[in-house]
Write a protein that holds these residues in place. Structure first.
Motif, short mmCIF file in Angstrom:
data_model
loop_
_atom_site.label_atom_id
_atom_site.label_comp_id
_atom_site.label_asym_id
_atom_site.label_seq_id
_atom_site.Cartn_x
_atom_site.Cartn_y
_atom_site.Cartn_z
N THR A 40 44.14 26.73 25.72
CA THR A 40 45.11 25.74 25.25
C THR A 40 46.41 26.49 24.91
O THR A 40 46.42 27.71 24.87
N TYR A 41 47.47 25.74 24.63
CA TYR A 41 48.72 26.41 24.24
C TYR A 41 48.54 27.21 22.95
O TYR A 41 48.96 28.37 22.89
N PRO A 42 47.89 26.65 21.92
CA PRO A 42 47.69 27.48 20.71
C PRO A 42 46.83 28.72 20.99
O PRO A 42 47.03 29.76 20.36
N SER A 43 45.88 28.62 21.95
CA SER A 43 45.07 29.82 22.21
C SER A 43 45.90 30.90 22.92
O SER A 43 45.60 32.08 22.81
N LEU A 44 46.95 30.48 23.64
CA LEU A 44 47.83 31.47 24.29
C LEU A 44 48.92 31.97 23.35
O LEU A 44 49.27 33.14 23.34
N TRP A 45 49.49 31.03 22.56
CA TRP A 45 50.69 31.35 21.78
C TRP A 45 50.48 31.40 20.27
O TRP A 45 51.36 31.85 19.54
#
Ligand code: GRG
Length: 318
Positions: A271-276
């Motif tokens: 997900t975006y939070p898992s990347l950023w």
């Protein structure tokens, strides 16, 4: 397709009018309430229960289960922005919600995300069984196209045909279906790139949001410059919407979401939070919203509803 990085670089509010920056009051809550009421009653009237009752009841169960009605509201808003009337866009607005609802029904099936709750209620297959849930989705998808073709009034036939083609493209392997396939393929993989994540969400979520925004203006026979600016707006809010969705999956409760929270972590989804991380994801969403608003700069106060909706996307709690 747009990437979060490219869009954030383009974000500039310097050319917005004072009204667009928020100096002029626009009551979004009141606007959304009125539009939601209009959409609810149009959807309620769109499907009658006749023989074989079971399938119509299953279609109505999910279609009338609430939801923010964002896609129909966007379609109505851009039709008005481009000089059209609400009446011209209501059938397409209903069709968009039918398509969105069918995608939720199929997404929740055991063969896909396997969810028990949606919009605060048991999912379609939990109530009606998997066989009927699949058919309810199929029924809604086909009916959406029939509905807008039969009920649209006062729209140029060539524009209506373009809307039909645009919706078909947003649903097909070029849109939702393609995004869902890559999403399923990516489950459990720990090395998903930003490009793949963007592909999934520009297709799964962005394609129908973009079709919602652009089709309203198309029905009103908007010129190509207007359609281009609205496309930019739509691509920005589409990605921002998904980033916020990913953040809410971590930070919101099941009650707030009306569905199971924490599913992404549980399924080890990229997900975006898992990347950023959460803070950077929120910053990226905010920048995309600024980019969306900047794309509307030349429309003046006609764009106030779309600007308020863009802000709502990052502020929402469900
Ligand atoms: C379209 C033929 C066809 C098949 C479906 C299952 C599937 C293929 C695609 C998945 C599409 C999907 C469920 C995308 C997620 C989109 C999303 C962010 C949904 C949540 O939207 P909200 O927050 O929900 O607007 P409400 O309930 O408010 O309408």
């Amino acid at each position: 397709m747009i990437s979060a990085d490219k869009t954030s670089a383009a974000a500039s509010l310097s050319s917005l009018s004072e009204a667009q920056k928020g100096a002029s009051p626009f009551d979004l809550r009141d606007y959304l309430n009125q539009r939601q009421e209009l959409v609810e009653s149009a959807l309620d009237a769109s499907i009658e229960v006749v023989y074989p009752e079971k399938i119509y009841e299953a279609m109505r169960y999910s279609l009338l289960a609430g939801g923010k009605r964002l896609r129909p509201i966007l379609c109505l808003a851009t039709c008005e922005l481009a000089g059209g009337t609400l009446e011209m866009a209501v059938p397409t607005a209903c069709a968009l919600e039918m398509i969105h609802t069918m995608s939720l029904i199929h997404d929740d099936l055991p063969a896909m995300d396997n969810d028990d709750y949606r919009r605060g209620k048991l999912t379609n297959h939990k109530v009606f069984g998997e066989d009927i849930a699949i058919l309810a989705g199929d029924g809604l998808l086909a009916y959406a196209f029939e509905y807008l073709a039969i009920h649209t009034r006062n729209v140029a036939p060539d524009r209506l045909l373009k809307v039909v083609a645009r919706l078909g493209n947003a649903v097909a392997a070029t849109g939702l279906v393609g995004g869902q396939v890559v999403d399923l393929d990516s489950e459990g993989a720990s090395d998903i790139s930003l490009a793949t994540l963007n592909f999934i969400h520009t297709h799964k979520t962005g394609a129908l949001l973009e079709a919602s925004v652009v089709s309203g203006a198309e029905l009103a026979s908007a010129d190509s410059d207007t359609l281009e600016k609205l496309t930019q707006y739509a691509r920005n809010i589409g990605l921002a919407f998904q980033i916020v969705d990913d953040v809410l999956d971590i930070t919101a409760t099941c009650e707030e979401l009306g569905k199971t929270a924490g599913k992404d972590l549980q399924a080890q989804k990229a997900t975006y939070p898992s990347l950023w991380g959460i803070e950077e994801s929120k910053r990226q969403a905010q920048q995309l919203v600024q980019g969306a608003k900047a794309a509307l700069a030349t429309f003046g106060d006609r764009a106030l509803p779309l600007i308020a909706i863009a802000d709502y996307i990052t502020e929402r709690k469900s």
